[in-house]
Design an enzyme around this catalytic site. Structure first.
Site, PDB file in Angstrom:
ATOM      1  N   LYS A 184       0.845  -1.207   0.000  1.00 41.81           N
ATOM      2  CA  LYS A 184       0.000   0.000   0.000  1.00 41.81           C
ATOM      3  C   LYS A 184       0.872   1.246   0.000  1.00 41.81           C
ATOM      4  CE  LYS A 184      -1.960  -1.096   3.903  1.00 41.81           C
ATOM      5  NZ  LYS A 184      -1.338  -2.390   4.226  1.00 41.81           N
TER       6      LYS A 184
ATOM      7  N   ARG B  73      -8.652   1.186   9.622  1.00 42.81           N
ATOM      8  CA  ARG B  73      -8.182  -0.172   9.869  1.00 42.81           C
ATOM      9  C   ARG B  73      -9.197  -0.993  10.652  1.00 42.81           C
ATOM     10  NH1 ARG B  73      -2.681   0.519   8.522  1.00 42.81           N
ATOM     11  NH2 ARG B  73      -1.325  -1.199   8.802  1.00 42.81           N
TER      12      ARG B  73
ATOM     13  N   ARG C 260      11.867  -6.289   4.182  1.00 38.23           N
ATOM     14  CA  ARG C 260      11.859  -4.854   4.520  1.00 38.23           C
ATOM     15  C   ARG C 260      12.630  -4.614   5.817  1.00 38.23           C
ATOM     16  NH1 ARG C 260       6.154  -1.915   5.353  1.00 38.23           N
ATOM     17  NH2 ARG C 260       6.138  -3.236   7.192  1.00 38.23           N
TER      18      ARG C 260
ATOM     19  N   ARG D 142       0.238  -9.324  13.133  1.00 36.07           N
ATOM     20  CA  ARG D 142      -0.384  -8.249  12.337  1.00 36.07           C
ATOM     21  C   ARG D 142      -1.356  -8.818  11.309  1.00 36.07           C
ATOM     22  NH1 ARG D 142       4.981  -5.602  10.687  1.00 36.07           N
ATOM     23  NH2 ARG D 142       3.824  -4.510   9.081  1.00 36.07           N
TER      24      ARG D 142
ATOM     25  N   ARG E 198      11.783  -3.629   8.958  1.00 38.03           N
ATOM     26  CA  ARG E 198      11.509  -2.549   9.902  1.00 38.03           C
ATOM     27  C   ARG E 198      11.481  -3.152  11.307  1.00 38.03           C
ATOM     28  NH1 ARG E 198       6.276   0.210   7.776  1.00 38.03           N
ATOM     29  NH2 ARG E 198       5.317  -1.081   9.359  1.00 38.03           N
TER      30      ARG E 198
END
Ligand code: B4P
Length: 189
Positions: free
Chosen positions: A15, A92, A131, A144, A133
């Site tokens: 996104k 969300r 990624r 998540r 993070r």
């Protein structure tokens, strides 16, 4: 041309990647609640302190905090004469969607299209591990995904019922997906 857009999809669907690019090409305000929350954490604000631990666990930050951030930005945009926007990672859950609906009604700026980015879990998990993070370790990623299924996925039906949902396959290169999103936005009446 549609210029009040919302990007929906699981964590790691891309996104942020697509929203940033599209907003820059079309001159839209890119509003990523994830980026805004991370900026608050980095700046060490009270809001950032409250959000930090919640984000590290892969849970959702309180609706009140997120709504305050979004309301601020959308009201400022409307006051400066409007222009389009792209909401990325917000809403969300249903409470956020209802609150957003009310705010947009006040501003007389209804959503024009919801782009749903769809992707398999195995690809999502691999992208997020790459990624790297601080909230991208495997245990937090799986949590998540559970939070997404329980709290965010009901928005698919919510926006489908309102005739706003446009699904897009989010597997492939960044360019391929950008082209699909462009077609989804421009190809719908
Ligand atoms: P977000 O910041 O929204 O991030 P995300 O959903 O994990 O990732 P996104 O889908 O944007 O994927 P990206 O483009 O980065 O959320 C983080 C946290 O913030 C949440 O867990 C929550 O705690 C909090 N939060 C945010 N909004 C909230 C709200 N409204 N209410 C409450 N809490 C909230 O792409 C992922 C990776 O894939 C990147 O490394 C990218 O480079 C790569 N990638 C992208 N496209 C690719 C492609 N086509 N091929 C290969 N790799 C690709």
């Amino acid at each position: 041309m549609k210029n009040r857009l919302l990007f929906l999809g699981p964590p790691g669907a891309g996104k942020g990647t697509q929203a940033q690019q599209l907003a820059s090409v079309r001159g839209l305000l890119h509003l990523s609640t994830g980026d805004l929350l991370r900026a608050e954490v980095a700046a060490g604000t009270e809001l950032g302190r409250q959000a930090e631990a919640v984000m590290a666990r892969g849970e959702l930050v309180s609706d009140a905090l997120v709504l305050a951030i979004v309301r601020d930005r959308l009201e400022a945009q409307a006051a400066s004469g409007g222009g389009g926007w792209l909401l990325d990672g917000f809403p969300r859950n249903l409470a956020q969607a209802e609150a957003l609906g009310q705010l947009l009604e006040e501003l007389e700026q209804p959503i024009e299209l919801v782009v749903l980015m769809e992707l398999h879990d195995a690809v999502l998990i691999q992208r997020l591990l790459n990624r790297g993070r601080t909230d991208d370790n495997e245990q937090v990623i799986r949590h998540r995904l559970d939070v997404y299924r329980q709290q965010t996925a009901p928005l698919i039906q919510y926006y489908r019922e309102r005739g706003l949902l446009q699904p897009v396959e989010a597997d492939g290169t960044v360019e391929e997906i950008a082209a699909r999103i462009g077609t989804a936005i421009d190809g719908t009446a």
